[in-house]
Design an enzyme around this catalytic site. Structure first.
Site, PDB file in Angstrom:
ATOM      1  N   THR A   1      71.132 -19.352  24.345  1.00 11.89           N
ATOM      2  CA  THR A   1      72.020 -18.064  23.803  1.00 11.89           C
ATOM      3  C   THR A   1      71.758 -17.361  24.510  1.00 11.89           C
ATOM      4  O   THR A   1      70.952 -16.661  24.986  1.00 11.89           O
ATOM      5  CB  THR A   1      70.216 -18.452  22.743  1.00 11.89           C
ATOM      6  OG1 THR A   1      70.020 -19.198  21.791  1.00 11.89           O
ATOM      7  CG2 THR A   1      70.230 -16.628  21.970  1.00 11.89           C
TER       8      THR A   1
ATOM      9  N   LEU B   1      71.301 -25.468  15.397  1.00  8.12           N
ATOM     10  CA  LEU B   1      70.293 -26.369  15.309  1.00  8.12           C
ATOM     11  C   LEU B   1      68.598 -25.655  15.411  1.00  8.12           C
ATOM     12  O   LEU B   1      68.022 -25.586  15.941  1.00  8.12           O
ATOM     13  CB  LEU B   1      70.533 -28.137  16.529  1.00  8.12           C
ATOM     14  CG  LEU B   1      70.190 -27.632  17.657  1.00  8.12           C
ATOM     15  CD1 LEU B   1      68.824 -27.347  17.811  1.00  8.12           C
ATOM     16  CD2 LEU B   1      70.365 -28.932  19.013  1.00  8.12           C
ATOM     17  N   LYS B   2      67.727 -27.288  14.371  1.00  7.15           N
ATOM     18  CA  LYS B   2      66.227 -26.584  13.868  1.00  7.15           C
ATOM     19  C   LYS B   2      65.835 -27.366  14.563  1.00  7.15           C
ATOM     20  O   LYS B   2      65.846 -29.031  14.513  1.00  7.15           O
ATOM     21  CB  LYS B   2      66.250 -26.700  12.584  1.00  7.15           C
ATOM     22  CG  LYS B   2      66.798 -25.573  11.921  1.00  7.15           C
ATOM     23  CD  LYS B   2      65.859 -25.236  10.403  1.00  7.15           C
ATOM     24  CE  LYS B   2      66.518 -26.356   9.936  1.00  7.15           C
ATOM     25  NZ  LYS B   2      68.184 -26.825   9.477  1.00  7.15           N
TER      26      LYS B   2
ATOM     27  N   ALA C   1      55.027 -17.411   3.577  1.00  5.05           N
ATOM     28  CA  ALA C   1      54.198 -16.889   3.994  1.00  5.05           C
ATOM     29  C   ALA C   1      53.833 -17.082   5.062  1.00  5.05           C
ATOM     30  O   ALA C   1      53.426 -18.952   4.639  1.00  5.05           O
ATOM     31  CB  ALA C   1      53.276 -16.238   3.020  1.00  5.05           C
ATOM     32  N   GLY C   2      53.225 -17.252   6.260  1.00  7.65           N
ATOM     33  CA  GLY C   2      52.458 -18.061   6.558  1.00  7.65           C
ATOM     34  C   GLY C   2      51.081 -17.165   7.848  1.00  7.65           C
ATOM     35  O   GLY C   2      51.059 -16.210   7.904  1.00  7.65           O
TER      36      GLY C   2
ATOM     37  N   CYS D   1      62.780 -19.900  20.074  1.00  7.68           N
ATOM     38  CA  CYS D   1      63.861 -19.266  19.634  1.00  7.68           C
ATOM     39  C   CYS D   1      63.373 -17.907  18.952  1.00  7.68           C
ATOM     40  O   CYS D   1      63.833 -16.451  20.063  1.00  7.68           O
ATOM     41  CB  CYS D   1      64.832 -19.608  19.191  1.00  7.68           C
ATOM     42  SG  CYS D   1      65.277 -21.012  19.689  1.00  7.68           S
TER      43      CYS D   1
ATOM     44  N   LYS E   1      61.528 -14.834  20.708  1.00  6.73           N
ATOM     45  CA  LYS E   1      62.423 -14.206  22.381  1.00  6.73           C
ATOM     46  C   LYS E   1      63.883 -14.028  21.801  1.00  6.73           C
ATOM     47  O   LYS E   1      64.238 -13.055  22.925  1.00  6.73           O
ATOM     48  CB  LYS E   1      62.701 -15.571  23.348  1.00  6.73           C
ATOM     49  CG  LYS E   1      63.914 -16.474  23.508  1.00  6.73           C
ATOM     50  CD  LYS E   1      64.062 -16.861  24.602  1.00  6.73           C
ATOM     51  CE  LYS E   1      64.767 -18.719  23.422  1.00  6.73           C
ATOM     52  NZ  LYS E   1      66.635 -17.638  23.555  1.00  6.73           N
TER      53      LYS E   1
ATOM     54  N   LYS F   1      55.351 -25.404  14.589  1.00  9.65           N
ATOM     55  CA  LYS F   1      56.434 -25.716  13.362  1.00  9.65           C
ATOM     56  C   LYS F   1      56.154 -27.597  12.574  1.00  9.65           C
ATOM     57  O   LYS F   1      55.653 -28.365  13.913  1.00  9.65           O
ATOM     58  CB  LYS F   1      57.111 -25.801  12.693  1.00  9.65           C
ATOM     59  CG  LYS F   1      58.413 -25.704  13.609  1.00  9.65           C
ATOM     60  CD  LYS F   1      59.691 -25.550  12.954  1.00  9.65           C
ATOM     61  CE  LYS F   1      61.358 -26.191  13.749  1.00  9.65           C
ATOM     62  NZ  LYS F   1      62.249 -25.620  13.029  1.00  9.65           N
TER      63      LYS F   1
ATOM     64  N   ARG G   1      55.496 -23.386  22.064  1.00 11.56           N
ATOM     65  CA  ARG G   1      56.120 -21.985  22.843  1.00 11.56           C
ATOM     66  C   ARG G   1      55.922 -21.455  21.952  1.00 11.56           C
ATOM     67  O   ARG G   1      56.315 -21.123  20.425  1.00 11.56           O
ATOM     68  CB  ARG G   1      57.346 -22.415  23.373  1.00 11.56           C
ATOM     69  CG  ARG G   1      57.709 -23.278  24.615  1.00 11.56           C
ATOM     70  CD  ARG G   1      59.581 -23.422  24.968  1.00 11.56           C
ATOM     71  NE  ARG G   1      60.277 -24.303  24.228  1.00 11.56           N
ATOM     72  CZ  ARG G   1      61.691 -24.195  24.385  1.00 11.56           C
ATOM     73  NH1 ARG G   1      61.892 -23.133  25.433  1.00 11.56           N
ATOM     74  NH2 ARG G   1      62.088 -25.377  24.097  1.00 11.56           N
TER      75      ARG G   1
HETATM   76  P1  NAD Z   1      64.610 -26.560  27.377  1.00 19.61           P
HETATM   77  O1  NAD Z   1      63.226 -25.295  28.075  1.00 19.61           O
HETATM   78  O2  NAD Z   1      64.321 -27.521  26.516  1.00 19.61           O
HETATM   79  O3  NAD Z   1      65.684 -26.777  28.677  1.00 19.61           O
HETATM   80  C1  NAD Z   1      66.744 -26.402  29.428  1.00 19.61           C
HETATM   81  C2  NAD Z   1      66.626 -27.712  30.339  1.00 19.61           C
HETATM   82  O4  NAD Z   1      67.369 -26.890  31.453  1.00 19.61           O
HETATM   83  C3  NAD Z   1      65.179 -27.824  31.037  1.00 19.61           C
HETATM   84  O5  NAD Z   1      65.305 -29.730  30.696  1.00 19.61           O
HETATM   85  C4  NAD Z   1      65.669 -27.569  32.543  1.00 19.61           C
HETATM   86  O6  NAD Z   1      65.538 -27.722  33.322  1.00 19.61           O
HETATM   87  C5  NAD Z   1      67.070 -26.903  32.609  1.00 19.61           C
HETATM   88  N1  NAD Z   1      67.736 -26.489  33.856  1.00 19.61           N
HETATM   89  C6  NAD Z   1      67.602 -25.071  34.206  1.00 19.61           C
HETATM   90  N2  NAD Z   1      68.093 -24.698  35.162  1.00 19.61           N
HETATM   91  C7  NAD Z   1      68.999 -25.656  35.447  1.00 19.61           C
HETATM   92  C8  NAD Z   1      69.803 -25.600  36.449  1.00 19.61           C
HETATM   93  N3  NAD Z   1      70.162 -24.814  37.216  1.00 19.61           N
HETATM   94  N4  NAD Z   1      70.430 -26.757  35.909  1.00 19.61           N
HETATM   95  C9  NAD Z   1      70.404 -28.195  35.684  1.00 19.61           C
HETATM   96  N5  NAD Z   1      69.174 -27.865  34.303  1.00 19.61           N
HETATM   97  C10 NAD Z   1      68.875 -26.910  34.235  1.00 19.61           C
HETATM   98  O7  NAD Z   1      65.553 -25.494  26.888  1.00 19.61           O
HETATM   99  P2  NAD Z   1      66.507 -25.335  24.894  1.00 19.61           P
HETATM  100  O8  NAD Z   1      65.386 -25.275  23.906  1.00 19.61           O
HETATM  101  O9  NAD Z   1      66.962 -26.477  25.390  1.00 19.61           O
HETATM  102  O10 NAD Z   1      66.983 -24.177  24.688  1.00 19.61           O
HETATM  103  C11 NAD Z   1      68.473 -23.980  25.740  1.00 19.61           C
HETATM  104  C12 NAD Z   1      69.277 -22.487  24.932  1.00 19.61           C
HETATM  105  O11 NAD Z   1      69.714 -22.938  24.125  1.00 19.61           O
HETATM  106  C13 NAD Z   1      68.315 -21.021  24.431  1.00 19.61           C
HETATM  107  O12 NAD Z   1      69.489 -20.342  25.822  1.00 19.61           O
HETATM  108  C14 NAD Z   1      67.298 -20.965  23.822  1.00 19.61           C
HETATM  109  O13 NAD Z   1      67.652 -19.958  22.994  1.00 19.61           O
HETATM  110  C15 NAD Z   1      68.900 -22.009  22.835  1.00 19.61           C
HETATM  111  N6  NAD Z   1      69.032 -22.698  21.576  1.00 19.61           N
HETATM  112  C16 NAD Z   1      67.456 -23.412  21.119  1.00 19.61           C
HETATM  113  C17 NAD Z   1      67.344 -23.965  20.582  1.00 19.61           C
HETATM  114  C18 NAD Z   1      66.015 -24.802  20.033  1.00 19.61           C
HETATM  115  O14 NAD Z   1      65.659 -24.801  18.291  1.00 19.61           O
HETATM  116  N7  NAD Z   1      64.942 -24.840  21.165  1.00 19.61           N
HETATM  117  C19 NAD Z   1      68.524 -23.973  19.137  1.00 19.61           C
HETATM  118  C20 NAD Z   1      69.036 -22.789  19.374  1.00 19.61           C
HETATM  119  C21 NAD Z   1      69.464 -22.497  21.297  1.00 19.61           C
END
Ligand code: NAD
Length: 441
Positions: free
Chosen positions: A121, A156-157, A258-259, A266, A269, A327, A334
């Site tokens: 994101t 995804l959720k 409500a909660g 996500c 941030k 959840k 986080r």
């Molecule tokens: P996360 O923190 O679980 O995983 C990120 C991974 O990236 C880590 O394993 C880290 O070691 C790795 N990383 C960092 N720098 C790196 C590099 N230079 N090279 C290789 N690997 C590297 O993050 P996440 O929850 O999977 O989220 C990733 C992105 O997707 C974010 O922007 C988040 O906002 C977005 N997103 C998350 C969700 C969710 O439900 N978690 C849903 C939709 C979108």
């Protein structure tokens, strides 16, 4: 077909595994050596229902590979997805250091045409920055290798990530390139057999779509929490109000519970980052600022109810918590409301003991031994002065009430997820506080 995914967190690991499931070859890259070593053995770093067996299956079929070496992953790849974290910077904006460092790595090592896709994101303008970072590295090398960029935000959720990825409501792709469009269309075709659409658009619109989706969902939650607090003052019941409005097809039932406030990696941030983007562009997103304020306030509601019940004195009180993750069905803590509640309880002098079906290791990692942990939900309440319900795990929904009565010092439950019926609780003689409904004292 072969692709690479950089970042093996919730998004990268789920996306990579689900792509491999369609028969293509996927190499997942991460800088975290321990994570990659474990993944090679099929040990996954997160709790996500169904993921572990799917990872093992695709490793065994030689379609899913893990490496710390991005260069190695590029050989033969038609597309590379950047799925690394974009945590909030000090000023609330998305920190792009990880995304841009991956972009530079790609520029340093790519040898043939590649579609470079941002799945993280990221704020408007990031794809442009990625393009510049890659081109700068190619220029340094003095080579001319064609590439395209695309924005493909992920919806995804956590807790239902595999199903969301395999059967998405829609795929959003922002790109100016026909070639990139073709590659991504080919990749996503197996996930769209249910006729849900790929929505193609320009890159800034795709980048903004993801933030707008999360901001809208956060708005629904904060709005209902605000109304819930009004319900308590005027003697209305938020669950009735929810049924009354949810049956209106223009409104719908989802995300209007409500909660104890929204959390997770996500919403908090992304709401912050969108407010920042808007402020930087000299436009103030007033609604979203209120959404954030209401949520901060809401995270304290359970604590405030607890304090009020104990006449503002929690010194030496033993408080049991059910649920730590933000959840159910995830171990992600986080920005979890539990962290705020625990902090306040400890500062007020309470002894806290918690049980969560999967998030206790994550909690130990984050807050260490500040609280005690129980083996099961009943051990947690043994001798406790009150029980706080923070996460609505299914196993908390129909507890053994006789056991509860015997174990707790007082029949007091402060429920942040409205999982019990206040009428039952009254009948059974409990002191029961919930959110936006009549409190029973
Ligand atoms: P996360 O923190 O679980 O995983 C990120 C991974 O990236 C880590 O394993 C880290 O070691 C790795 N990383 C960092 N720098 C790196 C590099 N230079 N090279 C290789 N690997 C590297 O993050 P996440 O929850 O999977 O989220 C990733 C992105 O997707 C974010 O922007 C988040 O906002 C977005 N997103 C998350 C969700 C969710 O439900 N978690 C849903 C939709 C979108």
């Amino acid at each position: 077909m072969k692709i690479s995914i950089v970042g093996t967190g919730y998004v990268g690991l789920v996306s990579g595994t689900c792509f491999a499931e369609t028969g293509i070859t996927v190499t997942c890259v991460d800088v975290d050596k321990t994570k990659i070593a474990n993944l090679k053995k099929g040990i996954i770093p997160i709790f996500e229902p169904g993921l572990e067996s799917m990872v093992s299956k695709n490793i065994n079929s030689n379609r899913l590979f893990f490496t710390t070496n991005l260069q190695e992953s590029l050989s033969g790849s038609e597309a590379i997805f950047i799925a690394v974290g974009t945590p909030p910077d000090e000023d609330g904006s998305a920190d792009l250091q990880y995304v841009l460092s991956v972009a530079r790595e790609i520029g340093k090592h790519m040898t043939e045409y590649l579609v470079i896709v941002t799945k993280s994101t990221v704020p408007i303008g990031t794809a442009k920055k990625v393009k510049t970072a890659v081109q700068d590295e190619l220029n340094k090398r003095g080579v001319n290798i064609p590439f395209d960029v695309a924005s493909n935000p992920e919806f995804l959720k956590e807790g239902a990530a595999i199903d969301d990825f395999l059967r998405p409501d829609r795929i959003v792709i922002g790109t100016e390139s026909e070639k990139a469009k073709e590659v991504l269309e080919k990749l996503y075709k197996p996930f769209l057999l249910n006729n849900h659409p790929i929505v193609f658009m320009d890159i800034p619109s795709a980048e903004l779509t993801k933030y707008t989706a999360n901001a809208m969902l956060a708005t629904k939650i904060s709005f209902m929490n605000d109304i819930a607090n009004l319900c308590e003052i005027v003697g209305a019941d938020i669950t009735k109000v929810r049924q009354g409005i949810g049956s209106d097809s223009r409104i719908g039932y989802s995300f209007i519970y409500a909660g104890a406030g929204y959390g997770g990696s996500c919403f908090p941030k992304d709401v912050k980052a969108l407010i920042k983007t808007s402020d930087t562009n000299k436009h103030s997103l007033e609604i979203l600022k209120a959404v954030e304020d209401v949520n901060e306030r809401q995270k304290s509601v359970l604590f405030n109810k607890t304090m009020k019940h104990f006449n503002n004195n929690l010194e030496g009180k033993k408080i049991a918590l059910w649920g730590l993750s933000f959840k159910p069905n995830t171990d992600d803590m986080r920005e979890a409301p539990a962290l705020v509640i625990i902090d306040k309880l400890i500062k007020a002098g309470a002894d806290v003991i918690a049980f969560d079906p999967v998030a206790m290791n994550e909690s130990k990692r984050r807050i260490g031994k500040n609280i005690k942990y129980a083996q099961d939900q009943y051990e947690a309440i043994n001798g406790a002065d009150a029980l706080l319900i923070i996460t609505e795990w299914n196993e908390f929904r129909i507890p053994e009430w006789n056991k509860m009565e015997k174990l707790l010092n007082n029949k007091v439950i402060i429920d942040g997820r409205n999982i019990y019926d206040p009428n039952d609780m009254q009948k059974w003689g409990w002191t029961y506080y919930s959110i936006g409904r009549n409190n029973i004292e």
